[in-house]
Design a protein around this motif. Structure first.
Motif, PDB file in Angstrom:
ATOM      1  N   UNK A 142      -2.854  14.007  -2.323  1.00  9.03           N
ATOM      2  CA  UNK A 142      -2.346  12.767  -1.714  1.00  9.03           C
ATOM      3  C   UNK A 142      -2.935  11.585  -2.501  1.00  9.03           C
ATOM      4  N   UNK A 143      -2.169  10.521  -2.669  1.00  9.39           N
ATOM      5  CA  UNK A 143      -2.710   9.325  -3.330  1.00  9.39           C
ATOM      6  C   UNK A 143      -2.352   8.090  -2.509  1.00  9.39           C
ATOM      7  N   UNK A 144      -3.272   7.130  -2.481  1.00 11.27           N
ATOM      8  CA  UNK A 144      -2.993   5.837  -1.858  1.00 11.27           C
ATOM      9  C   UNK A 144      -3.193   4.778  -2.939  1.00 11.27           C
ATOM     10  N   UNK A 193       0.877  -1.174   0.000  1.00  7.07           N
ATOM     11  CA  UNK A 193       0.000   0.000   0.000  1.00  7.07           C
ATOM     12  C   UNK A 193       0.910   1.218   0.000  1.00  7.07           C
ATOM     13  N   UNK A 194       0.893   1.952  -1.103  1.00  9.00           N
ATOM     14  CA  UNK A 194       1.832   3.066  -1.281  1.00  9.00           C
ATOM     15  C   UNK A 194       1.067   4.377  -1.071  1.00  9.00           C
ATOM     16  N   UNK A 195       1.497   5.160  -0.059  1.00 11.91           N
ATOM     17  CA  UNK A 195       0.867   6.441   0.264  1.00 11.91           C
ATOM     18  C   UNK A 195       1.845   7.542  -0.125  1.00 11.91           C
ATOM     19  N   UNK A 231       0.594  -5.997  -9.326  1.00 10.95           N
ATOM     20  CA  UNK A 231      -0.469  -5.414 -10.159  1.00 10.95           C
ATOM     21  C   UNK A 231      -1.176  -4.351  -9.340  1.00 10.95           C
ATOM     22  N   UNK A 232      -1.532  -3.282 -10.023  1.00  8.36           N
ATOM     23  CA  UNK A 232      -2.177  -2.171  -9.335  1.00  8.36           C
ATOM     24  C   UNK A 232      -3.687  -2.385  -9.343  1.00  8.36           C
ATOM     25  N   UNK A 233      -4.273  -2.537  -8.136  1.00  5.82           N
ATOM     26  CA  UNK A 233      -5.717  -2.747  -8.059  1.00  5.82           C
ATOM     27  C   UNK A 233      -6.458  -1.416  -8.062  1.00  5.82           C
ATOM     28  N   UNK A 234      -5.924  -0.417  -7.364  1.00 11.57           N
ATOM     29  CA  UNK A 234      -6.625   0.871  -7.297  1.00 11.57           C
ATOM     30  C   UNK A 234      -5.690   1.980  -6.832  1.00 11.57           C
ATOM     31  N   UNK A 235      -5.964   3.194  -7.302  1.00 12.27           N
ATOM     32  CA  UNK A 235      -5.324   4.399  -6.757  1.00 12.27           C
ATOM     33  C   UNK A 235      -6.447   5.289  -6.228  1.00 12.27           C
ATOM     34  N   UNK A 236      -6.372   5.641  -4.960  1.00 12.07           N
ATOM     35  CA  UNK A 236      -7.388   6.530  -4.365  1.00 12.07           C
ATOM     36  C   UNK A 236      -6.757   7.888  -4.053  1.00 12.07           C
ATOM     37  N   UNK A 237      -7.071   8.922  -4.829  1.00 12.87           N
ATOM     38  CA  UNK A 237      -6.574  10.260  -4.472  1.00 12.87           C
ATOM     39  C   UNK A 237      -7.450  10.888  -3.377  1.00 12.87           C
TER      40      UNK A 237
END
Ligand code: SAM
Length: 409
Positions: free
Chosen positions: A389-391, A349-351, A372-378
Protein backbone atom coordinates in the motif's frame (compact mmCIF):
# COMPACT_ATOMS: atom_id res chain seq x y z
CA UNK A 1 18.02 -15.31 -28.77
CA UNK A 2 20.41 -17.40 -26.65
CA UNK A 3 17.74 -19.64 -25.05
CA UNK A 4 15.17 -22.26 -25.98
CA UNK A 5 12.38 -24.05 -24.12
CA UNK A 6 13.42 -26.70 -21.58
CA UNK A 7 17.06 -25.50 -21.44
CA UNK A 8 18.59 -26.00 -18.00
CA UNK A 9 20.89 -23.13 -17.12
CA UNK A 10 22.64 -21.50 -14.17
CA UNK A 11 21.74 -17.86 -13.35
CA UNK A 12 22.79 -15.16 -10.89
CA UNK A 13 19.87 -13.06 -9.63
CA UNK A 14 20.44 -9.28 -9.91
CA UNK A 15 17.10 -7.82 -8.91
CA UNK A 16 13.56 -8.59 -7.74
CA UNK A 17 11.06 -7.13 -10.19
CA UNK A 18 7.62 -5.80 -9.26
CA UNK A 19 5.38 -8.84 -9.04
CA UNK A 20 8.05 -10.77 -7.15
CA UNK A 21 10.07 -12.50 -9.85
CA UNK A 22 13.86 -12.49 -9.70
CA UNK A 23 15.77 -11.06 -12.65
CA UNK A 24 18.76 -12.93 -14.10
CA UNK A 25 20.58 -12.42 -17.41
CA UNK A 26 22.12 -14.56 -20.14
CA UNK A 27 24.21 -12.28 -22.40
CA UNK A 28 21.93 -9.32 -21.57
CA UNK A 29 18.82 -11.42 -22.29
CA UNK A 30 16.51 -11.16 -19.25
CA UNK A 31 15.22 -14.31 -17.53
CA UNK A 32 12.51 -14.05 -14.84
CA UNK A 33 12.47 -16.69 -12.08
CA UNK A 34 10.08 -16.84 -9.12
CA UNK A 35 11.00 -17.68 -5.49
CA UNK A 36 14.63 -16.48 -5.61
CA UNK A 37 16.55 -13.67 -3.88
CA UNK A 38 19.01 -11.04 -5.13
CA UNK A 39 22.59 -12.38 -5.02
CA UNK A 40 21.62 -16.05 -5.31
CA UNK A 41 22.99 -18.39 -7.95
CA UNK A 42 20.29 -20.80 -9.09
CA UNK A 43 19.67 -23.59 -11.58
CA UNK A 44 16.52 -23.08 -13.64
CA UNK A 45 14.57 -24.63 -16.50
CA UNK A 46 13.36 -22.30 -19.26
CA UNK A 47 9.53 -22.49 -19.50
CA UNK A 48 8.69 -19.61 -21.85
CA UNK A 49 10.74 -17.68 -24.43
CA UNK A 50 9.54 -14.30 -25.74
CA UNK A 51 11.22 -11.79 -28.04
CA UNK A 52 12.74 -9.73 -25.22
CA UNK A 53 12.74 -12.03 -22.20
CA UNK A 54 12.27 -15.59 -20.96
CA UNK A 55 10.63 -17.18 -17.92
CA UNK A 56 12.05 -20.08 -15.97
CA UNK A 57 11.18 -22.53 -13.23
CA UNK A 58 13.48 -22.76 -10.20
CA UNK A 59 15.16 -26.18 -10.02
CA UNK A 60 17.81 -25.67 -7.33
CA UNK A 61 19.33 -22.86 -5.28
CA UNK A 62 23.08 -23.32 -5.70
CA UNK A 63 24.22 -20.38 -3.52
CA UNK A 64 21.46 -19.36 -1.11
CA UNK A 65 21.15 -15.79 0.11
CA UNK A 66 21.73 -15.25 3.87
CA UNK A 67 18.22 -13.72 3.76
CA UNK A 68 16.60 -17.00 2.67
CA UNK A 69 14.25 -18.42 5.34
CA UNK A 70 11.94 -21.44 5.56
CA UNK A 71 8.40 -20.57 4.39
CA UNK A 72 5.69 -21.14 7.01
CA UNK A 73 3.14 -22.44 4.53
CA UNK A 74 3.25 -25.95 3.08
CA UNK A 75 1.53 -24.74 -0.14
CA UNK A 76 4.08 -21.97 -0.82
CA UNK A 77 5.27 -22.02 -4.49
CA UNK A 78 2.16 -24.00 -5.56
CA UNK A 79 -0.37 -21.42 -4.33
CA UNK A 80 -0.53 -18.08 -6.17
CA UNK A 81 -1.26 -16.05 -3.03
CA UNK A 82 2.28 -15.46 -1.70
CA UNK A 83 5.53 -14.67 -3.49
CA UNK A 84 7.96 -13.82 -0.64
CA UNK A 85 7.67 -16.35 2.20
CA UNK A 86 11.23 -17.53 1.45
CA UNK A 87 12.62 -14.03 2.19
CA UNK A 88 13.38 -12.78 5.72
CA UNK A 89 10.76 -10.13 6.60
CA UNK A 90 13.17 -7.16 6.93
CA UNK A 91 14.57 -7.96 3.48
CA UNK A 92 11.03 -8.12 2.02
CA UNK A 93 10.53 -4.53 3.18
CA UNK A 94 13.85 -3.44 1.63
CA UNK A 95 13.00 -5.09 -1.70
CA UNK A 96 9.52 -3.54 -1.75
CA UNK A 97 11.00 -0.11 -1.09
CA UNK A 98 13.43 -0.48 -3.99
CA UNK A 99 10.67 -1.72 -6.31
CA UNK A 100 8.47 1.28 -5.49
CA UNK A 101 11.32 3.80 -5.82
CA UNK A 102 12.36 2.21 -9.17
CA UNK A 103 8.78 2.19 -10.47
CA UNK A 104 8.00 5.76 -9.44
CA UNK A 105 11.27 6.98 -10.92
CA UNK A 106 10.59 5.19 -14.22
CA UNK A 107 6.83 5.73 -14.66
CA UNK A 108 6.22 8.84 -12.59
CA UNK A 109 9.63 10.56 -13.01
CA UNK A 110 9.55 10.91 -9.24
CA UNK A 111 12.83 11.42 -7.32
CA UNK A 112 13.70 8.38 -5.19
CA UNK A 113 14.23 10.36 -1.99
CA UNK A 114 10.51 11.20 -1.61
CA UNK A 115 9.78 7.49 -1.04
CA UNK A 116 10.05 6.80 2.72
CA UNK A 117 11.01 3.37 4.06
CA UNK A 118 8.20 0.81 4.18
CA UNK A 119 6.28 0.67 7.48
CA UNK A 120 6.27 -2.99 8.57
CA UNK A 121 3.22 -4.98 9.61
CA UNK A 122 3.37 -5.96 13.31
CA UNK A 123 2.01 -9.37 12.32
CA UNK A 124 3.71 -10.62 9.11
CA UNK A 125 1.59 -13.81 9.17
CA UNK A 126 -2.06 -14.29 10.22
CA UNK A 127 -3.06 -10.76 9.21
CA UNK A 128 -5.55 -10.99 6.30
CA UNK A 129 -9.13 -10.33 7.36
CA UNK A 130 -10.70 -11.18 3.97
CA UNK A 131 -10.00 -14.04 1.54
CA UNK A 132 -11.73 -15.65 -1.43
CA UNK A 133 -11.97 -19.46 -1.54
CA UNK A 134 -12.85 -21.26 -4.79
CA UNK A 135 -13.71 -24.82 -5.63
CA UNK A 136 -13.02 -26.67 -8.88
CA UNK A 137 -13.58 -30.23 -10.05
CA UNK A 138 -10.27 -31.84 -11.00
CA UNK A 139 -11.39 -34.28 -13.71
CA UNK A 140 -8.15 -36.29 -14.20
CA UNK A 141 -7.69 -36.70 -10.43
CA UNK A 142 -11.47 -37.17 -9.88
CA UNK A 143 -11.25 -34.83 -6.93
CA UNK A 144 -12.73 -31.54 -5.77
CA UNK A 145 -10.04 -28.88 -5.12
CA UNK A 146 -10.98 -26.17 -2.60
CA UNK A 147 -8.58 -23.28 -2.18
CA UNK A 148 -6.78 -20.52 -4.10
CA UNK A 149 -5.67 -20.03 -7.71
CA UNK A 150 -2.31 -21.73 -8.36
CA UNK A 151 0.95 -19.84 -8.92
CA UNK A 152 1.67 -21.40 -12.33
CA UNK A 153 -1.81 -21.71 -13.93
CA UNK A 154 -5.44 -20.78 -13.37
CA UNK A 155 -6.48 -24.03 -11.67
CA UNK A 156 -7.32 -24.22 -7.99
CA UNK A 157 -4.82 -25.57 -5.48
CA UNK A 158 -6.43 -27.47 -2.61
CA UNK A 159 -5.65 -25.87 0.77
CA UNK A 160 -6.69 -26.68 4.32
CA UNK A 161 -5.31 -23.51 5.85
CA UNK A 162 -3.83 -20.15 4.89
CA UNK A 163 -0.90 -18.89 6.97
CA UNK A 164 -1.40 -15.22 6.07
CA UNK A 165 -5.13 -15.27 6.95
CA UNK A 166 -6.43 -14.45 10.42
CA UNK A 167 -7.02 -17.57 12.57
CA UNK A 168 -10.78 -16.94 12.51
CA UNK A 169 -10.73 -17.32 8.70
CA UNK A 170 -8.88 -20.61 8.96
CA UNK A 171 -11.73 -21.87 11.12
CA UNK A 172 -14.15 -20.71 8.38
CA UNK A 173 -12.12 -22.54 5.68
CA UNK A 174 -12.82 -25.78 7.56
CA UNK A 175 -16.55 -24.99 7.38
CA UNK A 176 -16.39 -24.40 3.59
CA UNK A 177 -14.50 -27.66 3.08
CA UNK A 178 -17.08 -29.54 5.12
CA UNK A 179 -19.97 -28.38 2.87
CA UNK A 180 -18.71 -27.97 -0.72
CA UNK A 181 -20.93 -28.21 -3.81
CA UNK A 182 -20.46 -31.67 -5.41
CA UNK A 183 -18.91 -30.50 -8.72
CA UNK A 184 -17.20 -27.28 -7.76
CA UNK A 185 -17.83 -23.75 -9.07
CA UNK A 186 -18.10 -22.27 -5.60
CA UNK A 187 -16.61 -18.84 -4.91
CA UNK A 188 -16.95 -17.65 -1.36
CA UNK A 189 -15.61 -14.58 0.40
CA UNK A 190 -14.66 -15.15 4.03
CA UNK A 191 -14.08 -12.13 6.24
CA UNK A 192 -13.67 -10.99 9.79
CA UNK A 193 -15.84 -7.94 10.46
CA UNK A 194 -13.98 -4.95 11.90
CA UNK A 195 -14.97 -3.95 15.41
CA UNK A 196 -17.11 -0.79 15.63
CA UNK A 197 -17.54 -0.43 11.86
CA UNK A 198 -20.71 -1.19 9.94
CA UNK A 199 -19.54 -2.88 6.71
CA UNK A 200 -22.11 -4.45 4.34
CA UNK A 201 -21.22 -7.93 3.11
CA UNK A 202 -20.11 -6.86 -0.36
CA UNK A 203 -18.55 -3.51 0.58
CA UNK A 204 -14.86 -2.71 0.83
CA UNK A 205 -12.89 -2.51 4.07
CA UNK A 206 -9.11 -2.38 4.52
CA UNK A 207 -7.64 -5.90 4.47
CA UNK A 208 -5.25 -5.77 7.41
CA UNK A 209 -6.44 -4.57 10.83
CA UNK A 210 -2.90 -4.72 12.30
CA UNK A 211 -1.60 -1.84 10.18
CA UNK A 212 -4.74 0.33 10.27
CA UNK A 213 -3.43 2.65 13.04
CA UNK A 214 -0.29 3.42 10.97
CA UNK A 215 -2.36 3.90 7.79
CA UNK A 216 -4.65 6.35 9.56
CA UNK A 217 -1.61 7.95 11.26
CA UNK A 218 0.05 8.53 7.88
CA UNK A 219 -3.06 10.16 6.38
CA UNK A 220 -3.51 12.31 9.52
CA UNK A 221 0.17 13.42 9.47
CA UNK A 222 -0.12 14.40 5.80
CA UNK A 223 -3.42 16.23 6.37
CA UNK A 224 -1.97 18.09 9.35
CA UNK A 225 1.12 19.17 7.39
CA UNK A 226 -1.11 20.42 4.53
CA UNK A 227 -3.33 22.41 6.92
CA UNK A 228 -6.56 22.29 4.85
CA UNK A 229 -9.85 23.09 6.59
CA UNK A 230 -12.14 21.06 4.34
CA UNK A 231 -11.80 17.50 3.13
CA UNK A 232 -13.21 15.73 0.08
CA UNK A 233 -12.88 11.96 0.65
CA UNK A 234 -13.25 10.33 -2.77
CA UNK A 235 -13.90 6.57 -3.09
CA UNK A 236 -14.76 6.67 0.63
CA UNK A 237 -16.20 3.16 1.12
CA UNK A 238 -17.88 3.01 4.54
CA UNK A 239 -16.43 6.43 5.39
CA UNK A 240 -13.11 5.20 6.79
CA UNK A 241 -10.74 8.12 6.12
CA UNK A 242 -13.33 10.90 6.41
CA UNK A 243 -14.46 9.60 9.79
CA UNK A 244 -10.91 8.97 11.06
CA UNK A 245 -9.91 12.57 10.22
CA UNK A 246 -13.23 14.35 10.93
CA UNK A 247 -11.78 16.05 14.04
CA UNK A 248 -9.04 17.71 11.94
CA UNK A 249 -11.28 19.64 9.53
CA UNK A 250 -14.25 22.00 9.73
CA UNK A 251 -16.21 19.93 7.24
CA UNK A 252 -15.86 16.92 4.97
CA UNK A 253 -17.74 15.13 2.24
CA UNK A 254 -17.37 11.47 1.27
CA UNK A 255 -18.22 10.11 -2.20
CA UNK A 256 -18.69 6.44 -3.02
CA UNK A 257 -20.55 4.51 -5.77
CA UNK A 258 -21.60 1.61 -3.48
CA UNK A 259 -24.98 2.74 -2.09
CA UNK A 260 -24.93 0.26 0.79
CA UNK A 261 -21.46 1.46 1.80
CA UNK A 262 -22.75 5.06 1.88
CA UNK A 263 -25.66 4.05 4.13
CA UNK A 264 -23.13 2.32 6.39
CA UNK A 265 -20.86 5.40 6.30
CA UNK A 266 -23.74 7.54 7.61
CA UNK A 267 -24.31 5.02 10.42
CA UNK A 268 -20.57 4.86 11.19
CA UNK A 269 -20.42 8.67 11.49
CA UNK A 270 -23.60 8.85 13.60
CA UNK A 271 -22.32 6.12 15.96
CA UNK A 272 -19.33 8.39 16.69
CA UNK A 273 -21.48 11.52 16.91
CA UNK A 274 -19.62 13.04 13.95
CA UNK A 275 -21.70 15.89 12.56
CA UNK A 276 -19.38 17.86 10.29
CA UNK A 277 -19.57 15.50 7.31
CA UNK A 278 -21.92 14.29 4.60
CA UNK A 279 -21.82 11.19 2.41
CA UNK A 280 -22.94 11.11 -1.21
CA UNK A 281 -23.67 7.98 -3.24
CA UNK A 282 -22.31 8.78 -6.71
CA UNK A 283 -19.63 8.02 -9.27
CA UNK A 284 -16.65 10.23 -8.48
CA UNK A 285 -16.12 11.21 -12.12
CA UNK A 286 -19.74 12.34 -12.43
CA UNK A 287 -20.11 14.37 -9.24
CA UNK A 288 -16.66 15.88 -8.86
CA UNK A 289 -17.20 18.94 -11.13
CA UNK A 290 -20.28 19.95 -9.10
CA UNK A 291 -18.54 19.24 -5.80
CA UNK A 292 -15.45 21.28 -6.57
CA UNK A 293 -17.65 24.13 -7.80
CA UNK A 294 -19.69 24.00 -4.60
CA UNK A 295 -16.58 23.87 -2.47
CA UNK A 296 -15.01 26.84 -4.21
CA UNK A 297 -12.27 25.11 -6.14
CA UNK A 298 -13.05 26.21 -9.69
CA UNK A 299 -12.05 29.74 -10.59
CA UNK A 300 -12.13 29.50 -14.35
CA UNK A 301 -8.51 30.62 -14.53
CA UNK A 302 -6.10 28.47 -16.50
CA UNK A 303 -3.67 26.61 -14.28
CA UNK A 304 -0.12 27.88 -14.57
CA UNK A 305 2.89 25.96 -13.35
CA UNK A 306 4.90 27.86 -10.72
CA UNK A 307 7.71 28.51 -13.19
CA UNK A 308 5.44 29.66 -16.06
CA UNK A 309 5.29 33.41 -16.85
CA UNK A 310 2.54 35.08 -14.83
CA UNK A 311 2.34 32.39 -12.18
CA UNK A 312 4.34 34.28 -9.58
CA UNK A 313 2.41 37.58 -9.93
CA UNK A 314 -0.90 35.97 -9.25
CA UNK A 315 -1.94 35.90 -5.57
CA UNK A 316 -1.57 32.39 -4.20
CA UNK A 317 -4.73 30.40 -4.50
CA UNK A 318 -6.34 30.30 -1.08
CA UNK A 319 -7.68 26.85 -1.44
CA UNK A 320 -8.48 25.25 1.89
CA UNK A 321 -9.43 21.92 0.42
CA UNK A 322 -7.65 18.59 0.75
CA UNK A 323 -8.79 15.71 -1.44
CA UNK A 324 -8.26 12.07 -0.49
CA UNK A 325 -8.20 9.67 -3.44
CA UNK A 326 -8.43 5.96 -2.63
CA UNK A 327 -9.54 4.47 -5.96
CA UNK A 328 -9.84 0.81 -6.95
CA UNK A 329 -6.76 -0.90 -8.45
CA UNK A 330 -7.32 0.55 -11.92
CA UNK A 331 -6.71 4.06 -10.53
CA UNK A 332 -8.56 7.31 -11.28
CA UNK A 333 -10.43 8.32 -14.40
CA UNK A 334 -8.42 10.77 -16.58
CA UNK A 335 -11.32 13.28 -16.26
CA UNK A 336 -11.02 13.20 -12.48
CA UNK A 337 -7.28 13.90 -12.60
CA UNK A 338 -7.80 16.66 -15.16
CA UNK A 339 -10.43 18.32 -12.98
CA UNK A 340 -8.10 18.21 -9.98
CA UNK A 341 -5.40 19.85 -12.11
CA UNK A 342 -7.85 22.59 -13.08
CA UNK A 343 -9.32 23.21 -9.63
CA UNK A 344 -6.01 22.75 -7.82
CA UNK A 345 -7.06 21.90 -4.26
CA UNK A 346 -4.30 22.72 -1.76
CA UNK A 347 -3.52 19.06 -1.17
CA UNK A 348 -4.22 15.65 -2.69
CA UNK A 349 -3.59 12.58 -0.55
CA UNK A 350 -3.52 9.55 -2.84
CA UNK A 351 -3.93 6.12 -1.19
CA UNK A 352 -3.40 3.03 -3.34
CA UNK A 353 -2.68 -0.70 -3.21
CA UNK A 354 -1.55 -0.64 -6.84
CA UNK A 355 1.70 1.34 -7.20
CA UNK A 356 1.77 1.06 -11.02
CA UNK A 357 -1.54 2.87 -11.61
CA UNK A 358 -0.70 5.24 -8.76
CA UNK A 359 2.61 6.20 -10.43
CA UNK A 360 0.75 6.78 -13.71
CA UNK A 361 -1.80 9.05 -11.97
CA UNK A 362 0.84 10.95 -9.95
CA UNK A 363 2.67 11.59 -13.19
CA UNK A 364 -0.48 13.19 -14.64
CA UNK A 365 -1.18 15.28 -11.51
CA UNK A 366 2.43 16.51 -11.28
CA UNK A 367 2.90 17.29 -15.01
CA UNK A 368 4.04 20.93 -15.61
CA UNK A 369 4.48 21.36 -11.84
CA UNK A 370 0.71 21.68 -11.20
CA UNK A 371 1.12 19.47 -8.11
CA UNK A 372 4.33 18.61 -6.35
CA UNK A 373 4.94 15.36 -4.56
CA UNK A 374 6.09 15.95 -0.97
CA UNK A 375 6.28 12.31 0.14
CA UNK A 376 5.27 8.73 -0.61
CA UNK A 377 4.80 6.50 2.45
CA UNK A 378 4.62 2.77 1.67
CA UNK A 379 2.98 0.48 4.25
CA UNK A 380 3.29 -3.30 4.20
CA UNK A 381 -0.40 -4.15 4.37
CA UNK A 382 0.28 -7.45 2.52
CA UNK A 383 3.40 -9.21 3.97
CA UNK A 384 4.70 -12.32 2.16
CA UNK A 385 3.06 -11.11 -1.07
CA UNK A 386 4.12 -8.88 -3.96
CA UNK A 387 1.57 -6.22 -2.91
CA UNK A 388 2.14 -3.00 -0.99
CA UNK A 389 0.00 0.00 0.00
CA UNK A 390 1.28 3.54 -0.65
CA UNK A 391 0.08 6.94 0.55
CA UNK A 392 1.28 9.98 -1.42
CA UNK A 393 1.15 13.61 -0.29
CA UNK A 394 0.78 16.09 -3.17
CA UNK A 395 0.64 19.84 -2.80
CA UNK A 396 -0.53 22.49 -5.17
CA UNK A 397 1.67 25.51 -5.89
CA UNK A 398 3.86 26.78 -3.10
CA UNK A 399 2.20 24.80 -0.32
CA UNK A 400 5.11 22.43 0.16
CA UNK A 401 5.71 22.12 3.92
CA UNK A 402 6.89 18.53 4.20
CA UNK A 403 5.08 16.13 6.51
CA UNK A 404 7.22 14.54 9.24
CA UNK A 405 8.65 11.09 8.56
CA UNK A 406 6.65 8.47 10.42
CA UNK A 407 8.48 6.36 12.94
CA UNK A 408 8.35 2.96 11.29
CA UNK A 409 8.91 0.90 14.48
C1 SAM B 1 -9.88 0.87 -2.36
S1 SAM B 1 -11.56 1.09 -1.91
C2 SAM B 1 -11.40 2.40 -0.75
C3 SAM B 1 -12.49 2.53 0.30
C4 SAM B 1 -12.23 3.44 1.49
N1 SAM B 1 -11.47 4.62 1.15
C5 SAM B 1 -11.61 2.70 2.65
O1 SAM B 1 -10.46 3.00 3.00
O2 SAM B 1 -12.25 1.82 3.23
C6 SAM B 1 -12.23 1.84 -3.35
C7 SAM B 1 -13.68 2.20 -3.26
O3 SAM B 1 -14.03 2.91 -4.46
C8 SAM B 1 -15.36 2.57 -4.80
N2 SAM B 1 -15.50 2.96 -6.24
C9 SAM B 1 -15.02 2.30 -7.33
N3 SAM B 1 -15.24 3.02 -8.45
C10 SAM B 1 -15.88 4.16 -8.06
C11 SAM B 1 -16.35 5.31 -8.76
N4 SAM B 1 -16.21 5.42 -10.09
N5 SAM B 1 -16.94 6.31 -8.05
C12 SAM B 1 -17.08 6.19 -6.70
N6 SAM B 1 -16.64 5.13 -5.98
C13 SAM B 1 -16.04 4.13 -6.65
C14 SAM B 1 -15.46 1.10 -4.48
O4 SAM B 1 -16.82 0.74 -4.28
C15 SAM B 1 -14.63 1.02 -3.17
O5 SAM B 1 -15.44 1.18 -2.04
Amino acid sequence: MPLKLADNISLTIHDLAFGGEGVGRVDDFVVFVPFVIVGETVEVEITEVKKNFARAKLLRVVTPSPERVAPECRYFTQCGGCQYQHIEYGAQLRFKHKQIADLFERVGKIPRDVVASVIPCPSPYGYRNRIMIRSQWNGPAKKLEIGYIRADNNFVVDIEECKIAEPALNAQIKGVRANPPPKGGLKVVLRVQPENWDVPESSFFQNNFFLLPKLVGTVRDFLKAGGAKHLVDLYCGVGFFGIETADMVESFVGVESDQLAIKAARKNAAARNIQNGEFIAAQVEEILPELMQRWGGISGEPVLADDQPGARERPPRQSNIAVILDPPRKGCWPETLQLLRETKPAQVIYVSCHPATMARDLNILCADGVFKLARVQPLDMFPQTQHVECVADLRAGQNLAKPPLMNSN
